[in-house]
Design a protein around this motif. Structure first.
Motif, PDB file in Angstrom:
ATOM      1  N   ILE A   1       1.374 -22.029   7.995  1.00 26.78           N
ATOM      2  CA  ILE A   1       2.639 -22.287   8.716  1.00 26.78           C
ATOM      3  C   ILE A   1       2.336 -22.688  10.165  1.00 26.78           C
ATOM      4  CG2 ILE A   1       4.773 -21.199   9.586  1.00 26.78           C
ATOM      5  CD1 ILE A   1       4.866 -19.590   6.961  1.00 26.78           C
ATOM      6  N   SER A   2       1.376 -22.003  10.780  1.00 28.96           N
ATOM      7  CA  SER A   2       0.984 -22.370  12.156  1.00 28.96           C
ATOM      8  C   SER A   2       0.463 -23.809  12.189  1.00 28.96           C
ATOM      9  CB  SER A   2      -0.129 -21.459  12.667  1.00 28.96           C
ATOM     10  OG  SER A   2       0.366 -20.164  12.856  1.00 28.96           O
ATOM     11  N   PHE A   3      -0.341 -24.162  11.194  1.00 31.01           N
ATOM     12  CA  PHE A   3      -0.919 -25.523  11.114  1.00 31.01           C
ATOM     13  C   PHE A   3       0.212 -26.559  11.036  1.00 31.01           C
ATOM     14  CE2 PHE A   3      -2.935 -29.144   9.020  1.00 31.01           C
ATOM     15  CZ  PHE A   3      -4.192 -29.180   9.593  1.00 31.01           C
ATOM     16  N   LEU A   4       1.204 -26.288  10.181  1.00 31.60           N
ATOM     17  CA  LEU A   4       2.349 -27.204  10.037  1.00 31.60           C
ATOM     18  C   LEU A   4       3.130 -27.294  11.342  1.00 31.60           C
ATOM     19  CD1 LEU A   4       3.776 -26.316   6.507  1.00 31.60           C
ATOM     20  CD2 LEU A   4       2.929 -28.541   7.246  1.00 31.60           C
ATOM     21  N   LEU A   5       3.314 -26.144  12.006  1.00 29.91           N
ATOM     22  CA  LEU A   5       4.086 -26.151  13.257  1.00 29.91           C
ATOM     23  C   LEU A   5       3.367 -26.925  14.360  1.00 29.91           C
ATOM     24  CD1 LEU A   5       5.641 -22.560  13.430  1.00 29.91           C
ATOM     25  CD2 LEU A   5       6.791 -24.728  12.953  1.00 29.91           C
ATOM     26  N   LEU A   6       2.022 -26.853  14.371  1.00 26.84           N
ATOM     27  CA  LEU A   6       1.273 -27.636  15.368  1.00 26.84           C
ATOM     28  C   LEU A   6       1.554 -29.125  15.155  1.00 26.84           C
ATOM     29  CD1 LEU A   6      -2.209 -25.830  15.371  1.00 26.84           C
ATOM     30  CD2 LEU A   6      -0.473 -25.762  17.168  1.00 26.84           C
ATOM     31  N   ASP A   7       1.594 -29.533  13.884  1.00 29.45           N
ATOM     32  CA  ASP A   7       1.844 -30.941  13.583  1.00 29.45           C
ATOM     33  C   ASP A   7       3.289 -31.319  13.919  1.00 29.45           C
ATOM     34  OD1 ASP A   7       0.618 -33.359  12.576  1.00 29.45           O
ATOM     35  OD2 ASP A   7       2.019 -33.229  10.900  1.00 29.45           O
ATOM     36  N   TYR A   8       4.210 -30.401  13.650  1.00 30.55           N
ATOM     37  CA  TYR A   8       5.621 -30.652  13.973  1.00 30.55           C
ATOM     38  C   TYR A   8       5.790 -30.786  15.498  1.00 30.55           C
ATOM     39  CZ  TYR A   8      10.701 -30.172  14.025  1.00 30.55           C
ATOM     40  OH  TYR A   8      12.037 -30.391  14.221  1.00 30.55           O
ATOM     41  N   GLY A   9       5.078 -29.966  16.236  1.00 29.54           N
ATOM     42  CA  GLY A   9       5.116 -30.044  17.704  1.00 29.54           C
ATOM     43  C   GLY A   9       4.697 -31.434  18.179  1.00 29.54           C
ATOM     44  N   ASN A  10       3.689 -31.993  17.520  1.00 30.49           N
ATOM     45  CA  ASN A  10       3.227 -33.319  17.925  1.00 30.49           C
ATOM     46  C   ASN A  10       4.214 -34.416  17.558  1.00 30.49           C
ATOM     47  OD1 ASN A  10       0.795 -32.978  19.381  1.00 30.49           O
ATOM     48  ND2 ASN A  10      -0.117 -32.207  17.492  1.00 30.49           N
ATOM     49  N   TYR A  11       4.953 -34.206  16.459  1.00 32.24           N
ATOM     50  CA  TYR A  11       6.032 -35.146  16.123  1.00 32.24           C
ATOM     51  C   TYR A  11       7.051 -35.139  17.275  1.00 32.24           C
ATOM     52  CZ  TYR A  11      10.464 -36.774  14.217  1.00 32.24           C
ATOM     53  OH  TYR A  11      11.666 -37.426  14.067  1.00 32.24           O
ATOM     54  N   LEU A  12       7.466 -33.946  17.685  1.00 34.32           N
ATOM     55  CA  LEU A  12       8.492 -33.831  18.745  1.00 34.32           C
ATOM     56  C   LEU A  12       7.995 -34.420  20.063  1.00 34.32           C
ATOM     57  CD1 LEU A  12       9.842 -30.223  18.038  1.00 34.32           C
ATOM     58  CD2 LEU A  12      10.911 -32.402  17.402  1.00 34.32           C
TER      59      LEU A  12
ATOM     60  N   ARG B   1       1.771 -29.142  24.519  1.00 33.83           N
ATOM     61  CA  ARG B   1       0.981 -28.801  23.329  1.00 33.83           C
ATOM     62  C   ARG B   1       0.448 -27.370  23.400  1.00 33.83           C
ATOM     63  NH1 ARG B   1      -2.927 -33.228  21.412  1.00 33.83           N
ATOM     64  NH2 ARG B   1      -2.997 -31.724  19.717  1.00 33.83           N
ATOM     65  N   ALA B   2       0.190 -26.888  24.623  1.00 37.71           N
ATOM     66  CA  ALA B   2      -0.223 -25.478  24.769  1.00 37.71           C
ATOM     67  C   ALA B   2       0.956 -24.587  24.392  1.00 37.71           C
ATOM     68  CB  ALA B   2      -0.655 -25.209  26.208  1.00 37.71           C
ATOM     69  N   GLY B   3       2.177 -24.993  24.797  1.00 40.79           N
ATOM     70  CA  GLY B   3       3.388 -24.239  24.456  1.00 40.79           C
ATOM     71  C   GLY B   3       3.620 -24.244  22.953  1.00 40.79           C
ATOM     72  N   ALA B   4       3.347 -25.379  22.303  1.00 46.66           N
ATOM     73  CA  ALA B   4       3.525 -25.469  20.842  1.00 46.66           C
ATOM     74  C   ALA B   4       2.541 -24.526  20.141  1.00 46.66           C
ATOM     75  CB  ALA B   4       3.319 -26.904  20.373  1.00 46.66           C
ATOM     76  N   ALA B   5       1.311 -24.456  20.657  1.00 45.59           N
ATOM     77  CA  ALA B   5       0.301 -23.565  20.051  1.00 45.59           C
ATOM     78  C   ALA B   5       0.745 -22.107  20.218  1.00 45.59           C
ATOM     79  CB  ALA B   5      -1.057 -23.788  20.708  1.00 45.59           C
ATOM     80  N   TRP B   6       1.366 -21.810  21.377  1.00 44.85           N
ATOM     81  CA  TRP B   6       1.863 -20.452  21.620  1.00 44.85           C
ATOM     82  C   TRP B   6       3.005 -20.127  20.651  1.00 44.85           C
ATOM     83  CZ3 TRP B   6       6.527 -18.234  23.066  1.00 44.85           C
ATOM     84  CH2 TRP B   6       6.449 -16.886  23.463  1.00 44.85           C
ATOM     85  N   LEU B   7       3.983 -21.070  20.548  1.00 44.80           N
ATOM     86  CA  LEU B   7       5.126 -20.851  19.643  1.00 44.80           C
ATOM     87  C   LEU B   7       4.681 -20.693  18.190  1.00 44.80           C
ATOM     88  CD1 LEU B   7       7.941 -23.272  20.838  1.00 44.80           C
ATOM     89  CD2 LEU B   7       8.131 -20.801  20.555  1.00 44.80           C
ATOM     90  N   ALA B   8       3.639 -21.452  17.826  1.00 47.79           N
ATOM     91  CA  ALA B   8       3.145 -21.415  16.441  1.00 47.79           C
ATOM     92  C   ALA B   8       2.264 -20.186  16.197  1.00 47.79           C
ATOM     93  CB  ALA B   8       2.367 -22.693  16.138  1.00 47.79           C
ATOM     94  N   SER B   9       2.053 -19.363  17.210  1.00 49.38           N
ATOM     95  CA  SER B   9       1.146 -18.195  17.146  1.00 49.38           C
ATOM     96  C   SER B   9      -0.184 -18.605  16.513  1.00 49.38           C
ATOM     97  CB  SER B   9       1.746 -17.053  16.315  1.00 49.38           C
ATOM     98  OG  SER B   9       3.091 -16.842  16.605  1.00 49.38           O
TER      99      SER B   9
END
Ligand SMILES: [Zn+2]
Length: 294
Positions: A99-110, A154-162
């Protein structure tokens, strides 16, 4: 291990394992795209390689010294203190990590959507889009400013994705490999590409994102997984590759797109989305098309 030592170890891992893997993948795409060309080239490849490698060398320093440490630091903050969205769910690792991996990719889409919609960010992302041809070297043509401005996001996305810190480095290798792949000018067998595109972004899909037609550029923002564009209805598949004119309409002269001029481009006035003769590129939409055209 303290945070700084862990960060150093992960950056070395990226440098000494990730980079050779990515370099080999890039060489493969480079050789393959020369053998099986998807779109006809407009500009001398030698000139473009010189320019794109120059832009990439500067951005590469930003990636190594700012972006990567920033993303890992964001992940460390969340992971070791059990912060961020995924940590709150209390899931077992076997579920939490994907799920974290998917969220990192979703963060990059945004982030990619923001690069196009926010004029300040577009100034920098424009440098990438002004390339008059699209191939594996375009995948490295990012202005240093875009890398630096992307770091807090992207650092914030990594934080949100835990995201566990090691996972961010693992994702980064996939991110860079996906970027090299979907920018390549490689003509995959059509049936293979249709199948692949159900899961990942492919060269034909991303080629549409680099079109001079604004509606086509404002689509296909996904990086690794293509589902984000389908989810947000930003997927556009109705454009045959032979009809795509690559680039940004107001920047058509290769003399204006040298390394030095590209480095200064974000600090000049952004030109309106029109060709030098004032015409606005247009192509009617084909709403009946549901999958990529050849
Ligand atoms: Zn873009």
């Amino acid at each position: 291990m303290n945070h700084s030592a862990e960060r150093k170890k992960l950056i070395s891992l990226f440098q000494f394992v990730g980079m050779p893997v990515l370099g080999s993948a890039a060489v493969c795409f480079f050789v393959l795209e020369a053998r099986r060309e998807l779109r006809k080239r407009k500009q001398s490849q030698a000139d473009r390689i010189k320019t794109n490698v120059g832009v990439a060398a500067v951005a590469g320093a930003g990636l190594r010294w700012v972006l990567l440490p920033g993303i890992i630091a964001g992940a460390q903050l969340a992971h070791h203190r059990k912060q961020g969205l995924v940590a709150r769910l209390g899931l077992p690792k076997v579920l939490a990590y994907p799920i974290s991996f998917l969220l990192l990719d979703y963060g990059n889409y945004l982030w990619h959507v923001l690069l196009h919609r926010w004029p300040l960010l577009w100034r920098f992302h424009n440098v990438h889009h002004t390339d008059l041809d699209l191939d594996v070297t375009t995948a490295w043509r990012f202005h240093l400013g875009e890398v630096l401005l992307g770091t807090p996001f992207r650092a914030g996305a990594a934080w949100l994705a835990s995201a566990p810190p090691g996972l961010t480095v693992f994702y980064e290798v996939f991110y860079e490999a996906a970027t090299a792949f979907h920018h390549s000018n490689l003509k995959l067998p059509y049936g293979t590409e249709l199948l692949l595109n159900k899961i990942v972004v492919t060269p034909r899909m991303h080629g549409i994102h680099h079109s001079v037609v604004q509606r086509e550029t404002d689509s296909n923002y996904s990086i690794l997984f293509s589902c984000w564009d389908r989810l947000h209805r930003t997927a556009r598949l109705d454009v045959p590759q032979s009809t795509i004119n690559i680039g940004v309409p107001a920047y058509r002269d290769p003399e204006e797109l040298t390394f030095r001029k590209l480095m200064k481009l974000p600090f000049t006035e952004t030109r309106p989305w029109q060709l030098p003769d004032g015409k606005v590129p247009y192509r009617p939409e084909r709403k009946d098309v549901r999958q990529l055209l050849p």
